[in-house]
Scaffold this active site. Structure first.
Site, PDB file in Angstrom:
ATOM      1  N   TYR A 174     -21.534 -60.172   1.481  1.00  0.00           N
ATOM      2  CA  TYR A 174     -20.726 -59.983   0.268  1.00  0.00           C
ATOM      3  C   TYR A 174     -19.504 -59.092   0.550  1.00  0.00           C
ATOM      4  O   TYR A 174     -18.376 -59.427   0.219  1.00  0.00           O
ATOM      5  CB  TYR A 174     -21.586 -59.376  -0.849  1.00  0.00           C
ATOM      6  CG  TYR A 174     -20.790 -58.925  -2.036  1.00  0.00           C
ATOM      7  CD1 TYR A 174     -20.374 -59.829  -3.015  1.00  0.00           C
ATOM      8  CD2 TYR A 174     -20.397 -57.594  -2.168  1.00  0.00           C
ATOM      9  CE1 TYR A 174     -19.602 -59.431  -4.094  1.00  0.00           C
ATOM     10  CE2 TYR A 174     -19.626 -57.169  -3.239  1.00  0.00           C
ATOM     11  CZ  TYR A 174     -19.238 -58.092  -4.202  1.00  0.00           C
ATOM     12  OH  TYR A 174     -18.462 -57.678  -5.257  1.00  0.00           O
ATOM     13  N   GLY A 189     -25.554 -61.795   1.309  1.00  0.00           N
ATOM     14  CA  GLY A 189     -26.309 -60.624   0.861  1.00  0.00           C
ATOM     15  C   GLY A 189     -25.447 -59.386   0.943  1.00  0.00           C
ATOM     16  O   GLY A 189     -24.232 -59.431   0.708  1.00  0.00           O
ATOM     17  N   ASN A 190     -26.051 -58.270   1.302  1.00  0.00           N
ATOM     18  CA  ASN A 190     -25.323 -57.000   1.310  1.00  0.00           C
ATOM     19  C   ASN A 190     -24.106 -57.032   2.224  1.00  0.00           C
ATOM     20  O   ASN A 190     -22.994 -56.721   1.811  1.00  0.00           O
ATOM     21  CB  ASN A 190     -26.267 -55.879   1.758  1.00  0.00           C
ATOM     22  CG  ASN A 190     -27.342 -55.618   0.727  1.00  0.00           C
ATOM     23  OD1 ASN A 190     -27.075 -55.623  -0.471  1.00  0.00           O
ATOM     24  ND2 ASN A 190     -28.563 -55.414   1.179  1.00  0.00           N
ATOM     25  N   VAL A 191     -24.310 -57.412   3.475  1.00  0.00           N
ATOM     26  CA  VAL A 191     -23.203 -57.394   4.439  1.00  0.00           C
ATOM     27  C   VAL A 191     -22.232 -58.554   4.157  1.00  0.00           C
ATOM     28  O   VAL A 191     -21.014 -58.361   4.119  1.00  0.00           O
ATOM     29  CB  VAL A 191     -23.741 -57.489   5.891  1.00  0.00           C
ATOM     30  CG1 VAL A 191     -22.588 -57.583   6.884  1.00  0.00           C
ATOM     31  CG2 VAL A 191     -24.612 -56.278   6.214  1.00  0.00           C
ATOM     32  N   LYS A 217     -37.046 -46.290  17.947  1.00  0.00           N
ATOM     33  CA  LYS A 217     -37.481 -47.195  16.879  1.00  0.00           C
ATOM     34  C   LYS A 217     -38.934 -46.874  16.572  1.00  0.00           C
ATOM     35  O   LYS A 217     -39.659 -46.353  17.440  1.00  0.00           O
ATOM     36  CB  LYS A 217     -37.378 -48.642  17.356  1.00  0.00           C
ATOM     37  CG  LYS A 217     -37.275 -49.655  16.249  1.00  0.00           C
ATOM     38  CD  LYS A 217     -35.836 -49.863  15.809  1.00  0.00           C
ATOM     39  CE  LYS A 217     -35.734 -50.819  14.661  1.00  0.00           C
ATOM     40  NZ  LYS A 217     -34.356 -51.114  14.299  1.00  0.00           N
ATOM     41  N   GLY A 224     -24.986 -66.267   4.736  1.00  0.00           N
ATOM     42  CA  GLY A 224     -25.685 -65.112   4.164  1.00  0.00           C
ATOM     43  C   GLY A 224     -24.740 -64.271   3.327  1.00  0.00           C
ATOM     44  O   GLY A 224     -23.876 -63.568   3.860  1.00  0.00           O
TER      45      GLY A 224
HETATM   46  P1  NAD Z   1     -29.578 -59.190   2.921  1.00  0.00           P
HETATM   47  O1  NAD Z   1     -31.011 -59.480   2.821  1.00  0.00           O
HETATM   48  O2  NAD Z   1     -28.921 -58.402   1.839  1.00  0.00           O
HETATM   49  O3  NAD Z   1     -28.741 -60.558   3.032  1.00  0.00           O
HETATM   50  C1  NAD Z   1     -29.147 -61.622   3.815  1.00  0.00           C
HETATM   51  C2  NAD Z   1     -28.774 -62.910   3.069  1.00  0.00           C
HETATM   52  O4  NAD Z   1     -29.052 -64.015   3.917  1.00  0.00           O
HETATM   53  C3  NAD Z   1     -29.564 -63.129   1.789  1.00  0.00           C
HETATM   54  O5  NAD Z   1     -28.681 -63.409   0.723  1.00  0.00           O
HETATM   55  C4  NAD Z   1     -30.462 -64.319   2.117  1.00  0.00           C
HETATM   56  O6  NAD Z   1     -30.721 -65.149   0.994  1.00  0.00           O
HETATM   57  C5  NAD Z   1     -29.638 -65.039   3.159  1.00  0.00           C
HETATM   58  N1  NAD Z   1     -30.402 -65.909   4.041  1.00  0.00           N
HETATM   59  C6  NAD Z   1     -31.627 -65.684   4.572  1.00  0.00           C
HETATM   60  N2  NAD Z   1     -31.990 -66.733   5.347  1.00  0.00           N
HETATM   61  C7  NAD Z   1     -30.966 -67.603   5.318  1.00  0.00           C
HETATM   62  C8  NAD Z   1     -30.739 -68.858   5.916  1.00  0.00           C
HETATM   63  N3  NAD Z   1     -31.648 -69.433   6.687  1.00  0.00           N
HETATM   64  N4  NAD Z   1     -29.563 -69.483   5.672  1.00  0.00           N
HETATM   65  C9  NAD Z   1     -28.642 -68.920   4.867  1.00  0.00           C
HETATM   66  N5  NAD Z   1     -28.804 -67.746   4.268  1.00  0.00           N
HETATM   67  C10 NAD Z   1     -29.944 -67.085   4.476  1.00  0.00           C
HETATM   68  O7  NAD Z   1     -29.381 -58.522   4.345  1.00  0.00           O
HETATM   69  P2  NAD Z   1     -28.121 -57.682   4.874  1.00  0.00           P
HETATM   70  O8  NAD Z   1     -28.406 -56.239   4.716  1.00  0.00           O
HETATM   71  O9  NAD Z   1     -26.865 -58.247   4.321  1.00  0.00           O
HETATM   72  O10 NAD Z   1     -28.212 -57.989   6.438  1.00  0.00           O
HETATM   73  C11 NAD Z   1     -27.800 -59.230   6.959  1.00  0.00           C
HETATM   74  C12 NAD Z   1     -27.928 -59.229   8.470  1.00  0.00           C
HETATM   75  O11 NAD Z   1     -27.150 -58.171   9.014  1.00  0.00           O
HETATM   76  C13 NAD Z   1     -29.357 -59.000   8.987  1.00  0.00           C
HETATM   77  O12 NAD Z   1     -29.514 -59.728  10.183  1.00  0.00           O
HETATM   78  C14 NAD Z   1     -29.373 -57.512   9.288  1.00  0.00           C
HETATM   79  O13 NAD Z   1     -30.333 -57.198  10.288  1.00  0.00           O
HETATM   80  C15 NAD Z   1     -27.966 -57.315   9.812  1.00  0.00           C
HETATM   81  N6  NAD Z   1     -27.472 -55.943   9.693  1.00  0.00           N
HETATM   82  C16 NAD Z   1     -27.335 -55.356   8.463  1.00  0.00           C
HETATM   83  C17 NAD Z   1     -26.844 -54.063   8.381  1.00  0.00           C
HETATM   84  C18 NAD Z   1     -26.637 -53.401   7.053  1.00  0.00           C
HETATM   85  O14 NAD Z   1     -25.934 -52.381   6.995  1.00  0.00           O
HETATM   86  N7  NAD Z   1     -27.172 -53.930   5.952  1.00  0.00           N
HETATM   87  C19 NAD Z   1     -26.498 -53.364   9.543  1.00  0.00           C
HETATM   88  C20 NAD Z   1     -26.617 -53.992  10.792  1.00  0.00           C
HETATM   89  C21 NAD Z   1     -27.111 -55.292  10.839  1.00  0.00           C
END
Ligand code: NAD
Length: 356
Positions: free
Chosen positions: A185, A181-183, A80, A179
């Site tokens: 959805y 967001g990306n994951v 990291k 949440g």
């Molecule tokens: P993202 O930012 O696209 O989505 C996160 C969502 O959570 C957002 O829509 C945000 O508004 C919402 N959010 C934030 N705080 C909140 C709360 N207190 N209550 C409700 N909703 C809340 O992020 P992502 O890429 O979807 O990642 C989500 C999680 O998955 C993170 O913890 C990230 O570390 C983990 N993760 C993501 C990936 C990846 O491929 N994107 C891989 C491994 C782990």
């Protein structure tokens, strides 16, 4: 503890400090363990309050990556990097200077996106080193890892359901996603396709609205989420949400989602879930799809291969939950054991025939 003691306590091989005052770079690269392969892990940009805080974070996060890669069956070690600073310090020069530091390690550390860094930053790093993943599709990278991450989470949920309910079938099962967001959805999309009933919560109303429109279901707000009588709580937002305050409210038999560091305190909260009879799919096991995706990018493998490997999270999660049940330990402990066993086995194999 001095830095060498901190490294020894967590088992680190190497920690590199690097700076370039012209572009405001102050970074630390942590290489935890390269038994399985080069140390891969994201580059986080964060305004740490002190160098000591930054060092603690990079040591903790790089160790976590060793376990994540090991459990996902990848030929990667754990690493990291942290850049100390506000996102306002971003520039081409900053990331190129960081890229040169990565290059100087000759492939022992491979970087990727993390908090406050994005595809554009990875593209700048790649102008100085080839040891970078998560570049944009246009520059030969794999692009957004979320569909692959969510695919792994989907299969991890199915595996947990099989252990808890006797079947992985999610049709008619109620899943509450925190949440969207990306994951979140993509997870909603995959679950909708197999007939699950969805409930959402997100502090961003537009993201909830998109899921409601595309996949139906209903929305809840705030703490109501934790007390929902559903089959699965799938946290896909932020870390630390399962804690002393929320555990007493829980009524769902399964917690399995994509967020990192779901448990606020790994040991205490993991044990509390076990006592309540709640099956917890360990975060770093179930959300390894993102890492699997960048590994495929490194190896030049197609997206379909990353999706297939991510689907294998099903068998890993099942093995871990059954092992935890059998030994009366938390699922986190069972996952850690499995990861350590794999590293030890490979280390022994790599010692074979040395000098013969
Ligand atoms: P993202 O930012 O696209 O989505 C996160 C969502 O959570 C957002 O829509 C945000 O508004 C919402 N959010 C934030 N705080 C909140 C709360 N207190 N209550 C409700 N909703 C809340 O992020 P992502 O890429 O979807 O990642 C989500 C999680 O998955 C993170 O913890 C990230 O570390 C983990 N993760 C993501 C990936 C990846 O491929 N994107 C891989 C491994 C782990």
């Amino acid at each position: 503890m001095d830095p060498f003691e901190q490294m020894a306590a967590l088992g680190h091989e190497q920690v590199v400090f690097t700076r370039n005052d012209d572009v405001g770079l102050r970074a630390i690269i942590g290489i935890h363990d390269t038994t399985l392969g080069p140390a891969l892990g994201g580059c986080r940009l964060y305004p740490y309050g002190s160098e000591a805080e930054a060092l603690r974070d990079v040591l903790r996060l790089s160790r976590g990556m060793t376990y994540k890669a090991a459990i996902a069956g990848l030929d990667l070690g754990g690493g990291k990097a942290v850049i100390i600073g506000d996102p306002g310090i971003k520039s081409e020069g900053l990331f190129r200077a960081f890229g040169r530091a990565v290059e100087s390690l000759g492939g022992r550390y491979i970087t990727a996106e993390d908090m406050n860094t994005n595809v554009e930053d990875m593209n700048n790093i790649s102008r100085e080193t080839r040891w970078v993943t998560g570049r944009g599709k246009a520059t030969g990278g794999s692009g957004d890892p979320s569909p692959v991450t969510a695919w792994g989470v989907f299969h991890g949920i199915r595996a947990t359901a099989e252990v808890v309910f006797g079947s992985p079938n999610m049709e008619g099962k109620k899943v509450a996603i925190q949440g969207c967001g990306n994951v979140g959805y993509y997870l909603a999309k995959y679950l909708h396709e197999v007939g699950a009933e969805l409930i959402y919560t997100d502090i961003n109303g537009a993201r909830v609205a998109r899921c409601l429109e595309e996949f139906g279901g209903r929305a809840v707000e705030g703490d109501e989420y934790f007390g929902l009588e559903v089959d699965v709580l799938a946290p896909c937002a932020i870390g630390g949400i399962i804690n002393e305050r929320t555990i007493p409210k829980l009524r769902a038999p399964i917690i399995a989602g994509g967020a990192n560091n779901v448990l606020n305190e790994e040991k205490r909260d993991g044990e509390a879930l076990m006592e309540k009879g709640i099956a917890y799919a360990p975060d770093y096991v179930i959300n390894a799809g993102g890492l699997i995706n960048v590994y495929s990018e490194l190896k030049g493998l197609p997206l379909a291969k990353a999706m297939d490997d991510s689907a294998n999270i099903f068998s890993t999660v099942k093995e871990i939950i059954n092992a935890a049940k059998g030994q009366g330990i938390t699922t986190m402990s069972a996952a850690n054991q499995l990861a350590e066993q794999r590293i030890e086995t490979v280390a022994r194999i790599k010692r074979m025939h040395i000098g013969s």
